[in-house]
Design a protein around this motif. Structure first.
Motif, PDB file in Angstrom:
ATOM      1  N   ARG A   1       3.202  -0.976  -5.414  1.00 47.82           N
ATOM      2  CA  ARG A   1       1.539  -0.570  -4.918  1.00 47.82           C
ATOM      3  C   ARG A   1       0.965  -1.138  -5.682  1.00 47.82           C
ATOM      4  NH1 ARG A   1      -1.028   3.593  -2.314  1.00 47.82           N
ATOM      5  NH2 ARG A   1      -3.115   3.801  -2.936  1.00 47.82           N
TER       6      ARG A   1
ATOM      7  N   ILE B   1       0.904  -0.969   0.332  1.00 43.88           N
ATOM      8  CA  ILE B   1       0.232  -0.291  -0.065  1.00 43.88           C
ATOM      9  C   ILE B   1       1.363   1.098   0.150  1.00 43.88           C
ATOM     10  CG2 ILE B   1      -2.100  -1.007   1.446  1.00 43.88           C
ATOM     11  CD1 ILE B   1      -1.397   0.307   3.669  1.00 43.88           C
ATOM     12  N   THR B   2       1.970   1.129   0.180  1.00 44.70           N
ATOM     13  CA  THR B   2       3.388   2.423  -0.207  1.00 44.70           C
ATOM     14  C   THR B   2       2.732   2.840  -1.142  1.00 44.70           C
ATOM     15  OG1 THR B   2       4.331   1.022   1.430  1.00 44.70           O
ATOM     16  CG2 THR B   2       5.487   2.880   0.223  1.00 44.70           C
ATOM     17  N   GLU B   3       2.756   4.736  -1.120  1.00 42.11           N
ATOM     18  CA  GLU B   3       2.255   5.215  -2.540  1.00 42.11           C
ATOM     19  C   GLU B   3       3.132   4.966  -3.351  1.00 42.11           C
ATOM     20  OE1 GLU B   3      -0.344   8.154  -2.223  1.00 42.11           O
ATOM     21  OE2 GLU B   3      -1.672   7.640  -0.870  1.00 42.11           O
ATOM     22  N   SER B   4       2.981   4.711  -4.085  1.00 43.29           N
ATOM     23  CA  SER B   4       4.451   6.256  -5.481  1.00 43.29           C
ATOM     24  C   SER B   4       5.732   4.672  -5.679  1.00 43.29           C
ATOM     25  CB  SER B   4       5.255   7.220  -4.644  1.00 43.29           C
ATOM     26  OG  SER B   4       5.874   7.381  -3.764  1.00 43.29           O
ATOM     27  N   HIS B   5       5.534   3.720  -4.700  1.00 44.49           N
ATOM     28  CA  HIS B   5       5.915   2.357  -4.807  1.00 44.49           C
ATOM     29  C   HIS B   5       5.840   1.315  -6.003  1.00 44.49           C
ATOM     30  CE1 HIS B   5       8.631  -1.090  -4.428  1.00 44.49           C
ATOM     31  NE2 HIS B   5       9.669  -0.347  -3.321  1.00 44.49           N
TER      32      HIS B   5
END
Lengths: 317, 317
Positions: free
Chosen positions: B68, B61-65
């Motif tokens: 994601r 859920i880490t954004e910009s990964h």
């Protein structure tokens, strides 16, 4: 003939000369020597009773046999040649085997021994008798290299600079890897260094120092635990020690570190004879004393001294 | 977030959502499952305190990964990448490693976990979540085949038809060799046979029956001793069991029989995911129960039942 019998205690006794069975030849013993296994047997290991001893060089005296007159050494495992283990290159583990001076077969601390002709190897003339007697323990050292692929680039620690530890070190020296032989007794490491071996006091071994392969030749339970502490994860501990008082390592550490524990026993004689003949291993400095066979009880007392290496018995004196 | 903490006892507690460190990503847990190691930890093994659990499938859920939104499973050893062991293909043994839910790193019995992105593997769409959760224990089964060359012509005995023993048997089945899975509990061998595995009661194992490789998945000390009795000389005993109460085998028998004892722990995920994706191993019959995360204490009680195999925790209910 006179023979050294173990029956709760060691006794020199007069016993009949053995009668060779089918396939066996009679060998007159010229030299024999005392192994740590002999010392463990008289402490109760294997529950053996009978004529002790398994390291020897002798002369075949059976008339009409092609080996007659030859100087020979003999493999100690007498195998059936027919069982699953014999037929899968594991003759030394034959389910029906008898082992000279250790399990069910007369030993060599006697005037004569009868052995299967197939167990005998002719000793090249260039190898003196008291050196040839090292063939059996040297074969046990070479067995490690038969069992385990030790990579020349990886460090190896050998624990124990006793009889077997010194022979293992002499063979390890012939490889490219960094090996170090450790012992607690300063006289033993000084002696090992005097033979050109890379030996150090155990006190110099730091807690974080580890090797890819550790070889335990200490002959005691504490040595095995120590060796495990100095093994890299996925490394191999080679166990050479059989002791009457058995050691028990922690199995969790074996799983967590994915250690391999490799038991190692008798080896084949041909590569050991090759090393002796090529003079790549010279065990003669390891002879700490030579006794006449009639003085074999004194020889055993001498062999118990931890500062002594190999005690040789001369059966011709 | 809610998390299952072990601090002398199991407690459901509210704890902060972890903050990803450099190189880490935040994963929402979808499913997790209970391993025998979890059960050993709550008996004292490893002295672990904190959020328990290491088998999971989740969504990044880490954004910009780049990961994601991906469904992932995660290797449990968090390694430094710089030490001797990391640099010699032994990352799972990294000297600086932290282990998810076992040693120094938060576990997966929680709403979220933060893990190094390099530990994560994308789960192919064809593998359902409750099956993907088997990736970690299946990788531990495959690790045996990574470590040991098991020859197709030689017999293999697997001791224990529990969670790990069943997965090992499912992988062993894919090889050409005769394998037999033994267990004392009749219900377990009947169940194993119902899945097409060659399982037998330990009572059917005769004293002289031996194998080239014995794999101990019993999780107890007596199983290890038994496995050694059924090993051919020069055979290999693979140890999979870590137990709070450690077993100690007789070392003399290891030397005399030249046994190899091979410790085996975590495996790599890729080959396990391959087996699941190719449907060569179907662990779904091993799911004995599914509990909502809020019922995880009940799930642990169910996991302690020796007749149960895998207990799954559904974090989405």
């Amino acid at each position: 003939m006179q023979a050294l019998i173990f029956e709760n205690e060691l006794l020199l006794k007069d016993v009949p000369v053995p009668e060779p069975a089918a396939g066996e030849v009679l060998v007159k013993i010229l030299y024999s020597s005392i192994c740590n296994t002999d010392l463990e047997i008289i402490k109760g290991y294997m529950g053996f009773r009978g004529v002790l001893g398994h390291e020897f060089v002798g002369r075949v005296i059976t008339e009409s046999h092609p080996l007659r007159g030859k100087t020979v050494v003999g493999e100690i495992n007498c195998s059936c040649g027919k069982c699953y283990l014999c037929l899968s290159s594991r003759r030394t583990h034959c389910t029906n085997r008898l082992v000279t001076g250790i399990d069910g077969h007369q030993g060599v601390f006697a005037g004569f021994i009868s052995l299967p002709a197939e167990n005998l190897h002719i000793v090249p003339d260039s190898i003196p008798g008291p050196v040839a007697v090292f063939t059996e323990p040297l074969a046990a050292a070479v067995e490690i290299f038969e069992q385990l692929h030790m990579k020349p680039s990886k460090p190896v620690f050998i624990f124990g600079a006793g009889k077997l530890g010194m022979l293992v070190s002499m063979v390890a020296r012939l490889q490219g890897f960094d090996y170090t032989t450790f012992d607690l007794i300063p006289e033993k490491t000084v002696f090992a260094r005097s033979l050109g071996l890379n030996a150090k006091s155990l006190k110099e071994l730091l807690p974080g120092e580890k090797a890819e392969v550790c070889i335990d030749c200490t002959g005691n339970a504490e040595g095995i635990k120590l060796a495990l502490k100095h093994l890299w994860p996925r490394g191999t501990l080679v166990l050479k020690t059989t002791v009457a008082d058995t050691a028990k390592p922690d199995l969790n550490s074996i799983v967590i570190n994915e250690f391999t524990i490799l038991g190692s026993r008798c080896g084949l004689f041909k590569p050991a004879l090759n090393l002796l003949e090529r003079n790549l291993v010279d065990p003669s400095p390891l002879i700490s004393g030579e006794f006449a066979f009639t003085d074999i009880l004194k020889a055993f007392e001498s062999a118990k001294n931890p500062l002594n290496h190999k005690i040789i018995i001369n059966h011709q004196l």
